[in-house]
Design an enzyme around this catalytic site. Sequence first.
Site, PDB file in Angstrom:
ATOM      1  N   HIS A  22      25.869  14.492   6.036  1.00 26.23           N
ATOM      2  CA  HIS A  22      25.054  14.186   7.188  1.00 26.23           C
ATOM      3  C   HIS A  22      25.791  13.876   8.132  1.00 26.23           C
ATOM      4  O   HIS A  22      25.720  14.591   9.797  1.00 26.23           O
ATOM      5  CB  HIS A  22      24.034  13.042   7.367  1.00 26.23           C
ATOM      6  N   ASP A 119      19.436  13.057  13.315  1.00 28.17           N
ATOM      7  CA  ASP A 119      18.772  13.770  11.841  1.00 28.17           C
ATOM      8  C   ASP A 119      18.091  13.400  11.599  1.00 28.17           C
ATOM      9  O   ASP A 119      16.985  12.608  11.940  1.00 28.17           O
ATOM     10  CB  ASP A 119      20.344  12.691  10.876  1.00 28.17           C
ATOM     11  N   ASP A 377      18.888  18.117  -2.450  1.00 24.02           N
ATOM     12  CA  ASP A 377      18.647  19.360  -2.701  1.00 24.02           C
ATOM     13  C   ASP A 377      19.689  20.929  -3.565  1.00 24.02           C
ATOM     14  O   ASP A 377      19.402  21.916  -3.077  1.00 24.02           O
ATOM     15  CB  ASP A 377      18.387  19.443  -0.987  1.00 24.02           C
TER      16      ASP A 377
HETATM   17  N1  UDP Z   1      16.902  13.757   2.727  1.00 19.80           N
HETATM   18  C1  UDP Z   1      16.164  14.259   3.664  1.00 19.80           C
HETATM   19  N2  UDP Z   1      15.466  13.845   4.440  1.00 19.80           N
HETATM   20  C2  UDP Z   1      15.708  12.220   3.959  1.00 19.80           C
HETATM   21  C3  UDP Z   1      16.507  12.258   3.191  1.00 19.80           C
HETATM   22  C4  UDP Z   1      17.162  12.653   2.747  1.00 19.80           C
HETATM   23  O1  UDP Z   1      16.174  15.859   3.688  1.00 19.80           O
HETATM   24  O2  UDP Z   1      14.807  11.604   5.287  1.00 19.80           O
HETATM   25  C5  UDP Z   1      17.421  15.267   1.520  1.00 19.80           C
HETATM   26  C6  UDP Z   1      18.949  15.364   1.864  1.00 19.80           C
HETATM   27  O3  UDP Z   1      19.252  16.328   3.233  1.00 19.80           O
HETATM   28  C7  UDP Z   1      18.708  15.794   0.106  1.00 19.80           C
HETATM   29  C8  UDP Z   1      18.316  15.368  -0.702  1.00 19.80           C
HETATM   30  O4  UDP Z   1      17.410  14.686   0.267  1.00 19.80           O
HETATM   31  O5  UDP Z   1      18.041  17.572   0.381  1.00 19.80           O
HETATM   32  C9  UDP Z   1      19.751  13.771  -0.890  1.00 19.80           C
HETATM   33  O6  UDP Z   1      19.615  13.152   0.008  1.00 19.80           O
HETATM   34  P1  UDP Z   1      21.351  12.912   0.598  1.00 19.80           P
HETATM   35  O7  UDP Z   1      21.285  11.830   1.529  1.00 19.80           O
HETATM   36  O8  UDP Z   1      21.828  12.536  -0.753  1.00 19.80           O
HETATM   37  O9  UDP Z   1      22.227  14.192   0.538  1.00 19.80           O
HETATM   38  P2  UDP Z   1      23.043  14.981  -0.042  1.00 19.80           P
HETATM   39  O10 UDP Z   1      24.409  13.867  -0.142  1.00 19.80           O
HETATM   40  O11 UDP Z   1      23.227  15.895  -1.003  1.00 19.80           O
HETATM   41  O12 UDP Z   1      23.031  15.515   0.997  1.00 19.80           O
END
Ligand code: UDP
Length: 460
Positions: A22, A119, A377
């Site tokens: 993020h 975010d 995702d």
């Molecule tokens: N995610 C999201 N909204 C949220 C929390 C998480 O869309 O409020 C999504 C994130 O972008 C990914 C998945 O949920 O699609 C897993 O979240 P994570 O924070 O683990 O992101 P990653 O580490 O996979 O980039």
Amino acid sequence: MSDSGDLQVTHVALLPSAGMGHLTPFLRLAALLTAHNVHVTFITPSPTVSLAESLSLSHLFTTFPQITQKHLHLLPLDQPSANSEDPFYYHFELIRRSSHLLPPLLSSLCPPLSAIITDMSLTSTVNPLTDSLGLPNYIFFTSSAKMLTFYVSFHTMLGPNHEIEDHTKVSGLEQIPKAWIPPPLLRGGNNLLKTFFLENGKKMTESSGILVNTYESIERETLAALNEGKVLRKLPSVIAIGPLAPCIFEESQQLAWLDDQPTGSVLYVSFGSRTAMSRDQIRELGDGLVRSGCRFLWVVKDKKVDVEDDKKLIEVLGQGLLERVKKNGFAVKNWLNQQEILSHPAIGGFLSHCGWNSLTEALWNGVRILAWPQHGDQKINADLVERIGLGTWDKSWGWGEGEMLVKAQDIAERVREIMGNKLLRLQTDHIREEARMAVGDGGSSTKRLYALIKIWKRVQ
Ligand code: UDP
Ligand code: UDP
């Protein structure tokens, strides 16, 4: 190139959430806006979860002293045990609980803000606050446009018990198979990820616009469906501004081993900043890489959060495997600057979990991907890798997180295939060109960014 020449300063605040996945696109966006004479105030929720985040932030502020840093001091926990679900998701929750500190902070900034970019995980928290301040709030969605279609539709899929009743409800586009939906979202009961998807996805309609780190030539149909109201009516503009270029301030490292390898011969193996595999899977993977006979550079990750990762490489791999690895590969257990590695001429392929940033860095550098999605995702992203011709995905490998043990022999075969695939090489060269065109002079993403900056100037 830049929108300078205007004496008035356009001032925008950026509010990222937890985790490098993020934070990284926010850092890149901050650098881009600064290059276009937008004054950026970067709000850092403090403390961060990982060391990687705090180091990246300090590089940003050292390189760009003109960016104003503000801290959102997170309040201490009343229930530390809830942290066990996932320290990163829990941090989103901590930011939410400290969000009352945000309005006074935002109102005190000078000159007054034209907008804030928040975010995606903080949408439902920040929207009501910015509404009351009359401040435009743009949401930065840090994954693909395809994932965004699912995110904004998730709340329409749930039945009265908060379980997915109908996963086919992403309208206007090809269906997303159930097997690609992040497993915690399919489970009964509640969990933090489910709550975030539900609350934030629903509230996206109330924001001023949605920025996505993608570009038209790879997600044209999806972006069109989103902007034509086919996915959800009343969605604000979805603005593709990517792929955000890597920044010069990202820390640089020398890796002599890589410099000595022939051009395009090395497979880079990494599963991002927050994915730890089981010990069994790590060893099976190592065995597979050795058996492939291909050269490889492997970042071994044993714990989700870097500050807890205190085991030595030899403890994780074992003496026997570590010795075998040295025959055709190089393993490390520390943070490498991935963008820099991917731009190295010796790199010819990338075994990746398909985190969205990893994927954008691969296409930026024209490096083909062998996809092995682990969670979140990543299957939806892996599908895009195949569709655009950036790489291959063996769907029989399932999710990571202990769903199954992928065997060394299978890994070795797929690695040999991807490294020997000449057609992919040509395709990835083309993808690299298109990616750079999108953010170059007159590119689709550049035009969108200029239009946005113009809107902000009018708000002043
Ligand atoms: N995610 C999201 N909204 C949220 C929390 C998480 O869309 O409020 C999504 C994130 O972008 C990914 C998945 O949920 O699609 C897993 O979240 P994570 O924070 O683990 O992101 P990653 O580490 O996979 O980039
Ligand atoms: N990254 C890195 N070195 C590492 C691990 C990760 O530079 O050893 C960077 C990577 O280049 C990317 C970000 O951290 O920019 C990880 O984001 P991504 O969305 O790929 O995956 P996540 O870590 O959120 O699962």
